[in-house]
Design a protein around this motif. Structure first.
Motif: not given
Length: 250
Positions: A36-43, A183-191, A213-219
């Protein structure tokens, strides 16, 4: 007070860059291992002029050798243009595929998704309006398929000035980040965006950004540079003759 530049030489941005470097490493490691690709969200949040764009530029530089980096920027005069940010992100990635592959990535919904992607003109005013949820969910599935095709160089999506992104694009990113229950996204989303309005009753774009942001790895909130860092920048640009009073005013 002034870091040693181990994360790209940006002054006083080591925690922000370290978080991005770790997220990119996790993304690439998961793709390389075949699991599984371990992507996620950074804010990243911060006031205007505090360095969000410079930070994203450095993240792009560090990720581009191992990842497919897709970039977009919201525009104050373009917030009402549907899927403006989506097209910025996806068109360069789709350009590397032929028409048949693009249709496969669209999962049989090419006619529905093509106008949002800028691959076909918008429907005429007399045509039946497209189903907004169908377009949003179809684009989310497209990005998931695209990430699978780009597994050897997993996608990193960088969105600057996300507070000026169009609502449709943010709804698409919101739908995409909800696809995986683990929550292991196949991409990294950086906002990167300015601080959100205070209060629990956010609506529209601020509400979607808060949900992401609530689902982000870190804000992380960006703070202004200290006087020491400002002085270092001034002297690096102007020379060592810049004295303390001048640097303090700057």
């Amino acid at each position: 007070m002034v870091p040693d530049g181990s994360y790209g030489g940006l002054l006083e941005r080591d925690p922000e860059l370290a978080a991005a470097a770790h997220a990119v490493d996790e993304l690439v490691a998961g793709a390389t291992a075949g699991g599984p690709v371990r992507g996620g969200i950074l804010v990243y949040r911060g006031e205007a002029g505090i360095g969000k764009t410079t930070l994203l530029r450095e993240i792009r530089r560090t990720a581009r050798d191992r990842c497919t980096v897709l970039t977009a920027r919201g525009g104050e005069t373009l917030t009402s243009v549907p899927f403006h940010v989506t097209r910025q992100l996806l068109q360069p990635a789709l350009d590397r595929f032929d028409e048949e592959d693009v249709r496969l990535l669209c999962g049989g919904h090419f006619d529905l998704l093509a106008p949002a992607l800028g691959l076909a003109p918008p429907p005429s005013s007399s045509a039946a309006p497209a189903d907004p949820q169908g377009v949003r969910d179809g684009l989310a599935k497209l990005l998931e398929r695209l990430a699978d095709r780009l597994r050897d160089r997993p996608p990193v999506l960088l969105v600057d000035d996300a507070h000026w992104a169009d609502a449709e694009s943010l709804a698409w990113l919101d739908a995409f980040t909800r696809i995986r229950r683990d929550r292991r996204l196949p991409a990294l989303v950086v906002l990167a965006h300015r601080p959100l309005p205070e209060g629990p009753r956010r609506t529209g774009v601020p509400a979607v950004l808060a949900a992401l942001a609530d689902r982000a790895v870190v804000t992380l909130g960006l703070h202004a540079l200290t006087p020491e860092a400002t002085a270092a920048l001034a002297r690096d640009t102007l020379g060592g003759h810049a004295d303390e009073p001048f640097c303090r005013e700057l």
